[in-house]
Design a protein around this motif. Structure first.
Motif, short mmCIF file in Angstrom:
data_model
loop_
_atom_site.label_atom_id
_atom_site.label_comp_id
_atom_site.label_asym_id
_atom_site.label_seq_id
_atom_site.Cartn_x
_atom_site.Cartn_y
_atom_site.Cartn_z
N LEU A 123 0.96 -1.29 0.14
CA LEU A 123 0.08 0.16 -0.07
C LEU A 123 0.86 1.14 0.06
CD1 LEU A 123 -2.82 1.35 0.14
CD2 LEU A 123 -2.66 1.22 2.71
N LYS A 124 1.97 1.47 0.74
CA LYS A 124 2.91 2.42 0.88
C LYS A 124 3.48 2.86 -0.59
CE LYS A 124 4.16 2.05 5.84
NZ LYS A 124 5.34 1.70 6.56
N THR A 125 3.92 1.53 -1.11
CA THR A 125 4.44 1.46 -2.45
C THR A 125 3.61 2.31 -3.57
OG1 THR A 125 6.03 -0.02 -1.87
CG2 THR A 125 5.79 0.46 -4.42
N VAL A 130 0.98 7.06 -6.64
CA VAL A 130 -0.09 7.95 -6.87
C VAL A 130 0.35 9.37 -6.78
CG1 VAL A 130 -2.33 8.95 -5.98
CG2 VAL A 130 -1.81 6.28 -6.02
N GLU A 131 1.29 9.77 -5.72
CA GLU A 131 1.68 11.10 -5.29
C GLU A 131 2.77 11.44 -6.38
OE1 GLU A 131 3.15 10.14 -1.40
OE2 GLU A 131 1.60 11.02 -0.31
N ARG A 132 3.57 10.43 -7.05
CA ARG A 132 4.48 10.73 -7.84
C ARG A 132 3.90 11.14 -9.10
NH1 ARG A 132 7.43 6.26 -7.90
NH2 ARG A 132 8.61 6.61 -6.00
N ALA A 133 2.81 10.38 -9.45
CA ALA A 133 1.90 10.75 -10.79
C ALA A 133 1.72 12.30 -10.59
CB ALA A 133 1.02 9.84 -11.05
N LEU A 134 0.87 12.49 -9.52
CA LEU A 134 0.38 13.90 -9.16
C LEU A 134 1.51 15.04 -9.27
CD1 LEU A 134 -2.13 15.60 -8.49
CD2 LEU A 134 -1.39 15.31 -6.16
N MET A 135 2.48 14.66 -8.85
CA MET A 135 3.76 15.81 -8.54
C MET A 135 4.40 15.88 -9.91
SD MET A 135 4.97 14.98 -4.60
CE MET A 135 6.31 16.23 -4.78
N GLN A 165 -7.24 5.15 -11.18
CA GLN A 165 -6.84 3.82 -11.33
C GLN A 165 -5.62 3.52 -10.39
OE1 GLN A 165 -7.92 1.30 -13.27
NE2 GLN A 165 -9.77 2.35 -14.00
N LYS A 166 -4.69 4.48 -10.24
CA LYS A 166 -3.64 4.27 -9.48
C LYS A 166 -4.09 4.06 -8.02
CE LYS A 166 0.02 6.54 -11.92
NZ LYS A 166 0.89 5.36 -12.44
N ILE A 167 -5.04 4.74 -7.48
CA ILE A 167 -5.63 4.70 -6.17
C ILE A 167 -6.39 2.97 -6.13
CG2 ILE A 167 -7.47 5.28 -4.65
CD1 ILE A 167 -6.74 7.98 -5.36
N HIS A 168 -7.09 2.81 -7.30
CA HIS A 168 -7.76 1.29 -7.31
C HIS A 168 -6.82 0.27 -7.16
CE1 HIS A 168 -10.92 -1.49 -8.99
NE2 HIS A 168 -9.60 -1.99 -9.79
N SER A 169 -5.34 0.58 -7.75
CA SER A 169 -4.33 -0.57 -7.77
C SER A 169 -3.92 -0.50 -6.34
CB SER A 169 -3.21 -0.10 -8.66
OG SER A 169 -3.76 -0.23 -10.20
N ALA A 170 -3.85 0.57 -5.74
CA ALA A 170 -3.21 0.73 -4.21
C ALA A 170 -3.94 -0.21 -3.33
CB ALA A 170 -3.10 2.00 -3.93
N VAL A 171 -5.63 0.08 -3.39
CA VAL A 171 -6.24 -0.60 -2.57
C VAL A 171 -6.37 -2.27 -2.79
CG1 VAL A 171 -8.63 -0.88 -1.70
CG2 VAL A 171 -7.49 1.53 -2.20
N HIS A 172 -6.26 -2.60 -4.12
CA HIS A 172 -6.56 -3.84 -4.41
C HIS A 172 -5.19 -4.65 -4.06
CE1 HIS A 172 -10.24 -5.18 -6.39
NE2 HIS A 172 -10.36 -3.68 -6.97
N GLY A 173 -3.98 -3.95 -4.26
CA GLY A 173 -2.61 -4.42 -3.78
C GLY A 173 -2.62 -4.68 -2.29
#
Length: 260
Positions: A123-125, A130-135, A165-173
């Motif tokens: 989840l951290k990764t 997500v943060e990197r994509a935004l920044m 989609q990145k948030i979606h992946s974070a949660v599913h991961g």
């Protein structure tokens, strides 16, 4: 463990709502920024591949490739118009793009908290992605704004597709790690496993709906601003063209490009 599997499946289905957004009617405003911009109180920098190519100090001093350009009064006036046009548009755009996203990421961490002994490393990764994509697209500090080269007509897609989609992946991961933790708890008879699974499903349902609403609202805000940004950037493009005619060196770093 059938109940356990059904609960996890329900949680996964709930989070599929991240990618289920209503299609917004797009206004045709095909504008691109061909270079990055860094804006502070006193300085505007047009950057390319990490290098400052054009710098405007205090809205009236112009540097191209690090060399000061001696401006006539008329040229200084156009530089000032160009600088102020950038300031009227870009900081607001960066503010709108970044506000609330970090709160949403914190909310995801909170929903996982308490469901396992520790926050899943995956989840951290994923949240870092997500943060990197935004920044990479938008960044705001205490004393600066940054926007990367991009098509401004597709900013809402960035949130309703890429970020969601990145948030979606974070949660599913993270679900797999939660499953392992809950399975260990079941084996060691620590607590009531069914209660914990129910709590996980309820909390995920609540937080997914809140994040869904937050991202949808942001996309709608950006869509509503599209016409205003288009008008401002068209005006800025006209000013930039005048400046390029007066100072030919500016033509090498054409910032605003109107595609339609």
């Amino acid at each position: 463990m059938a109940f356990f599997s059904r609960s996890l499946l329900a949680a996964a289905i709930t989070f599929s709502s991240f990618s289920s957004y209503a299609t917004l009617e797009k206004k045709q405003c095909d504008v691109e920024l061909s270079h990055g911009l860094i804006i502070t109180d006193d300085v505007i920098r047009i950057v390319d591949k990490g290098q400052t190519r054009v710098q405007i100090n205090n809205d009236n001093q112009l540097f191209i490739r690090g060399y000061w350009v001696d401006l006539s009064p008329e040229e200084s006036k156009v530089v000032e118009q160009f600088s102020r046009g950038i300031r009227q548009t870009v900081p607001e755009l960066v503010d709108l793009a970044t506000d609330g996203v970090n709160l949403g990421l914190s909310a995801i961490e909170q929903v996982v908290e308490g469901m396992s002994d520790k926050e899943p490393e995956v989840l951290k990764t994923q949240l870092q992605y997500v943060e990197r994509a935004l920044m990479d697209k938008f960044k705001r500090g205490d004393d600066f704004f940054f926007i990367a080269p991009q098509s401004l007509s597709k900013i809402d897609d960035f949130f309703t597709k890429e970020i969601s989609q990145k948030i979606h992946s974070a949660v599913h991961g993270s679900l797999g790690a939660i499953l392992v933790s809950l399975g260990d708890a079941f084996k060691s008879r620590e607590g009531n496993i069914e209660d914990r699974i129910n709590d996980m499903g309820q909390r995920m349902d609540i937080i997914s709906k809140e994040i869904d609403k937050s991202l949808q609202k942001k996309a709608e805000q950006l869509e509503m601003k599209a016409s205003e940004y288009c008008e401002c950037l068209n005006s800025l493009d006209v000013t930039e063209s005048r400046l390029q005619q007066m100072v030919p060196g500016m033509a090498d770093f054409d910032l605003v490009q109107i595609k339609s």
